[in-house]
Design an enzyme around this catalytic site. Structure first.
Site, PDB file in Angstrom:
ATOM      1  N   ASP A   1     -16.353  -5.451  23.101  1.00 36.37           N
ATOM      2  CA  ASP A   1     -15.136  -4.488  23.617  1.00 36.37           C
ATOM      3  C   ASP A   1     -14.733  -4.358  24.418  1.00 36.37           C
ATOM      4  O   ASP A   1     -15.695  -4.137  25.303  1.00 36.37           O
ATOM      5  CB  ASP A   1     -15.391  -3.291  22.643  1.00 36.37           C
ATOM      6  CG  ASP A   1     -13.936  -2.238  22.137  1.00 36.37           C
ATOM      7  OD1 ASP A   1     -13.484  -1.749  22.209  1.00 36.37           O
ATOM      8  OD2 ASP A   1     -14.473  -1.047  23.096  1.00 36.37           O
TER       9      ASP A   1
ATOM     10  N   GLU B   1     -10.312  -9.094  22.010  1.00 38.01           N
ATOM     11  CA  GLU B   1      -9.341  -8.170  22.246  1.00 38.01           C
ATOM     12  C   GLU B   1      -8.530  -9.155  23.291  1.00 38.01           C
ATOM     13  O   GLU B   1      -8.489  -9.208  24.124  1.00 38.01           O
ATOM     14  CB  GLU B   1      -9.302  -6.336  21.834  1.00 38.01           C
ATOM     15  CG  GLU B   1      -9.356  -6.332  21.165  1.00 38.01           C
ATOM     16  CD  GLU B   1      -9.298  -4.441  21.428  1.00 38.01           C
ATOM     17  OE1 GLU B   1      -8.378  -3.838  20.792  1.00 38.01           O
ATOM     18  OE2 GLU B   1      -9.925  -4.739  22.108  1.00 38.01           O
TER      19      GLU B   1
ATOM     20  N   CYS C   1     -16.791   1.134   6.390  1.00 35.73           N
ATOM     21  CA  CYS C   1     -15.907   0.531   4.548  1.00 35.73           C
ATOM     22  C   CYS C   1     -14.791   0.737   4.794  1.00 35.73           C
ATOM     23  O   CYS C   1     -13.576   0.441   3.683  1.00 35.73           O
ATOM     24  CB  CYS C   1     -16.104   1.903   3.928  1.00 35.73           C
ATOM     25  SG  CYS C   1     -15.102   3.224   4.739  1.00 35.73           S
TER      26      CYS C   1
ATOM     27  N   ASP D   1     -17.610   2.519  21.131  1.00 37.44           N
ATOM     28  CA  ASP D   1     -17.082   1.402  21.352  1.00 37.44           C
ATOM     29  C   ASP D   1     -18.110   0.211  20.623  1.00 37.44           C
ATOM     30  O   ASP D   1     -17.631  -0.892  20.569  1.00 37.44           O
ATOM     31  CB  ASP D   1     -17.863   1.041  22.891  1.00 37.44           C
ATOM     32  CG  ASP D   1     -16.544   2.063  23.983  1.00 37.44           C
ATOM     33  OD1 ASP D   1     -15.701   2.281  23.384  1.00 37.44           O
ATOM     34  OD2 ASP D   1     -17.041   2.144  24.382  1.00 37.44           O
TER      35      ASP D   1
HETATM   36 ZN   LIG Z   1     -16.772   4.100   6.441  1.00 38.65          ZN
END
Ligand SMILES: [Zn+2]
Length: 266
Positions: A38, A122, A178, A203
């Site tokens: 990142d 990126e 998640c 980050d």
């Molecule tokens: Zn989460």
């Protein structure tokens, strides 16, 4: 035997001699590690391993000197001898910052390419045009594109892969545990808690997401053009064949809305 020698002179009055030599570089043994990167604001780069790469030494002091030299230059009368002198001084400091940064980035890119089989980064190429053109931003952005090209050609030398993630992928806002997407994530938020209970360093979380997307691309792509839908979609208009080991990834769909900032800057 060198096949070509080029001599050039830069704005600082320094001469450089480039020698082109043909050589065969043996590919490295496959590495079992992978990494996501990142490009940050507080840290220069953050790795998905949690490691933070800081600016080269002396950078802060050099930048302060550069700002001072520019103020001096702005006061000099146009066309004057003193203005030419002041301009050379600015060029010298700017050049020294660039040299130190390049050296720093060479060491970092060599290390990352040696250690990792896949490096996910990126695509920041458009940010240059949209964000304001402050000097520090300009230096950072120039450093980023230079760093990216170092990673790409070194990966090509040593048999590694660089995967470039589309700039619209919300790497900072997505929970790397998640997958839930936070609604907002201002730049001042350095740490946040997801509703799944995970507390993220902004980050490191972004770097982990970049890596996860990069690995998905690697698994889906692997030499074959992937289908145009779902996780494996390529961004239309891009050409993954441009450099053999660099691939691009298409944008993701938002999933849900959540995310609580824990710690902000200042
Ligand atoms: Zn989460």
């Amino acid at each position: 035997m060198p096949s070509q020698v080029t001599v050039s002179r830069n704005a600082r009055g320094q001469y450089h001699v480039s020698i082109l030599v043909e050589d065969t570089i043996p590919e490295l043994e496959p590495a079992d590690r992978v990494v996501g990167l990142d490009a940050g604001i507080t840290s220069l780069y953050t790795l998905s391993t949690g490691e933070k790469i800081t600016n080269p030494r002396h950078e802060r002091r050099d930048r302060a000197r550069l700002a001072k030299a520019q103020r001096v230059l702005a006061r000099k009368e146009k066309g004057s001898r003193n203005r030419a002198k002041a301009r050379l001084k600015v060029a010298k400091i700017f050049g020294r910052i660039a040299d130190r940064r390049r050296d720093h980035l060479h060491k970092l890119s060599t290390r990352l390419v040696r250690e990792n089989q896949v490096i996910a980064i990126e695509d920041l190429s458009v940010r240059n045009m949209v964000k304001n053109r402050s000097l520090s931003r300009a230096i950072s952005d120039a450093g980023w594109s230079e760093f990216r090209s170092m990673l790409e050609y070194k990966a090509d030398w040593y048999g590694r892969r660089v995967v470039v993630i589309d700039r619209f992928y919300p790497s900072s806002k997505t929970c790397s545990v998640c997958g839930v997407l936070a609604s907002t994530m201002p730049l001042t938020v350095r740490e946040w808690a997801c509703r799944c209970g995970t507390v993220h360093d902004r980050d490191v979380n972004a770097a982990k997401n970049i890596l996860a997307v990069g690995l998905t691309v690697t698994a889906c792509g692997d030499g074959v053009r992937p289908p145009r839908t779902g996780w494996c979609s390529w961004r239309s208009g891009s050409s993954p064949e441009r450099t053999s080991r660099t691939e691009r990834y298409g944008s993701a769909r938002p999933v849900a809305s959540n995310g609580v900032p824990v710690r902000a800057l200042r």
